[in-house]
Write a protein that holds these residues in place. Sequence first.
Motif, PDB file in Angstrom:
ATOM      1  N   ALA A 121       0.832  -1.202   0.000  1.00 59.69           N
ATOM      2  CA  ALA A 121       0.000   0.000   0.000  1.00 59.69           C
ATOM      3  C   ALA A 121       0.868   1.254   0.000  1.00 59.69           C
ATOM      4  N   TYR A 122       1.914   1.246   0.841  1.00 60.13           N
ATOM      5  CA  TYR A 122       2.861   2.373   0.841  1.00 60.13           C
ATOM      6  C   TYR A 122       3.532   2.498  -0.524  1.00 60.13           C
ATOM      7  N   ALA A 123       3.928   1.361  -1.097  1.00 63.06           N
ATOM      8  CA  ALA A 123       4.605   1.375  -2.395  1.00 63.06           C
ATOM      9  C   ALA A 123       3.696   1.925  -3.488  1.00 63.06           C
ATOM     10  N   ALA A 124       2.413   1.650  -3.395  1.00 58.24           N
ATOM     11  CA  ALA A 124       1.467   2.151  -4.395  1.00 58.24           C
ATOM     12  C   ALA A 124       1.417   3.672  -4.386  1.00 58.24           C
ATOM     13  N   VAL A 125       1.448   4.262  -3.190  1.00 59.04           N
ATOM     14  CA  VAL A 125       1.472   5.724  -3.088  1.00 59.04           C
ATOM     15  C   VAL A 125       2.802   6.257  -3.611  1.00 59.04           C
ATOM     16  N   SER A 126       3.879   5.581  -3.240  1.00 54.28           N
ATOM     17  CA  SER A 126       5.201   6.012  -3.681  1.00 54.28           C
ATOM     18  C   SER A 126       5.325   6.037  -5.194  1.00 54.28           C
TER      19      SER A 126
ATOM     20  N   ALA B 184       6.474   8.299 -10.579  1.00 53.91           N
ATOM     21  CA  ALA B 184       6.073   8.412 -11.980  1.00 53.91           C
ATOM     22  C   ALA B 184       5.992   9.871 -12.418  1.00 53.91           C
ATOM     23  N   GLU B 185       5.485  10.731 -11.548  1.00 51.35           N
ATOM     24  CA  GLU B 185       5.374  12.152 -11.887  1.00 51.35           C
ATOM     25  C   GLU B 185       6.746  12.807 -11.993  1.00 51.35           C
TER      26      GLU B 185
ATOM     27  N   GLN C  19       8.556  14.577 -15.332  1.00 53.75           N
ATOM     28  CA  GLN C  19       8.941  15.992 -15.338  1.00 53.75           C
ATOM     29  C   GLN C  19      10.447  16.208 -15.439  1.00 53.75           C
ATOM     30  N   ALA C  20      11.235  15.126 -15.413  1.00 51.82           N
ATOM     31  CA  ALA C  20      12.691  15.255 -15.292  1.00 51.82           C
ATOM     32  C   ALA C  20      13.358  15.864 -16.516  1.00 51.82           C
TER      33      ALA C  20
ATOM     34  N   THR D 296       6.998  19.155  -8.109  1.00 50.04           N
ATOM     35  CA  THR D 296       6.262  18.095  -8.794  1.00 50.04           C
ATOM     36  C   THR D 296       5.408  17.318  -7.806  1.00 50.04           C
ATOM     37  N   ASP D 297       5.979  17.051  -6.632  1.00 52.43           N
ATOM     38  CA  ASP D 297       5.207  16.379  -5.581  1.00 52.43           C
ATOM     39  C   ASP D 297       4.006  17.225  -5.163  1.00 52.43           C
ATOM     40  N   LEU D 298       4.223  18.535  -5.078  1.00 53.15           N
ATOM     41  CA  LEU D 298       3.121  19.424  -4.689  1.00 53.15           C
ATOM     42  C   LEU D 298       1.992  19.372  -5.711  1.00 53.15           C
TER      43      LEU D 298
END
Length: 379
Positions: A68-73, A78-79, A83-84, A197-199
């Motif tokens: 579940a944590y990995a799914a959020v990560s 991916a984002e 954006q890189a 990007t996280d924001l």
Amino acid sequence: MRSWLTFLMKRSSGAGLAIVLVLCAGCGWMGGPARPAWIDGNSAQYPASQYLVGVGQADSRPQATEQAYAAVSRIFKAEITAQAKDWESYLVVESRGQTNTERRLTLDNVTRVTTDKVLENVQILDTWFDQKARQYYALAGMNRAQAESAMVERLAELDRTIQTQVTEASHTQDKLSRVRNLKRAAKNLVLREAYNTDLRTIRSTGQGSPAAYRVAELTAELEQFLSTQYGMAVEVSGEQAEPLERALIEGLAQEGFSVAGHGAASGTTPVELLIKGTVRLWPIEVHDPHFRYVRWCTDAVIEETATHRVIGAVSRGGKEGHVTEREATAKAVRVMQQEFSAELARSVAAHVYGETDLPVAAAAPSGCPKETGASPLGR
């Protein structure tokens, strides 16, 4: 189950009631009357407008939680990867010397640093156990509003740091200080863009907070300054000096510096650092009927051209063997190019960029003895 808990609650003391409450905390894993809606991505309790979530499914509780944590990560990774492209000008420069990844700011490093910070706001929101399928489910997620507040604060702190570094770089008369501040500002700006990007991922609107500078612009300014205002010169003497000097020049050029070799015509870029090295190779007797051995040694000092002050020294030595003396010599030259020249280039770059200090002469004893007891090999 319900009647059993009711019976205990009626007859338990305060301490007994606490035990029952602890037991109830795990009731989600014991299965419920119906499959929770959040497993299929629909939940009135945790709406997408307020929560960013990920679901984990496994044969055990710990694995379901971890997934579940990995799914959020993965959402954030991916984002960031998408954006890189805007940071490529910086990341490409940083990945040139791939043999020393510890001090490099790579894409993997960026995603790891930022994602770890983001996951501080993630918690397990709900759990469920499918008794029929014997599968555990976990719902991990973050409250968007709380995570947004923490991320905005982190961005503001980075903005202050970047602005200070850019201002100091533009006002200082010291070349080394300018290089270091530009380098640090560009590095912090890469991290800042990753956090931004996280924001955008955290906010349901997908909007971020624009930066005052761009990574490509700061990187270009740094490269321009290094190529026109902060040159280096390399002088290597001794047996097999030419391939060693060539490897050192190439290593420094890959780090972003303008470098002139021994005997080269002076260019227009002022030479701030002079790297002087010596190299020796000689055959040695080893009781081995099949191999011939060559010992090698290298010494180098780095000095400031304006003051002639020695600011660092690097020395290395070793031996290489092969079926013939000529092949052993060729192998030793390759090792010197890889180990000595590459390491010296990275050490000089780390000093210029303010990341680590150069080894001092006292801490770098000479790798070459004054007398070898054998005739040196020819060039």
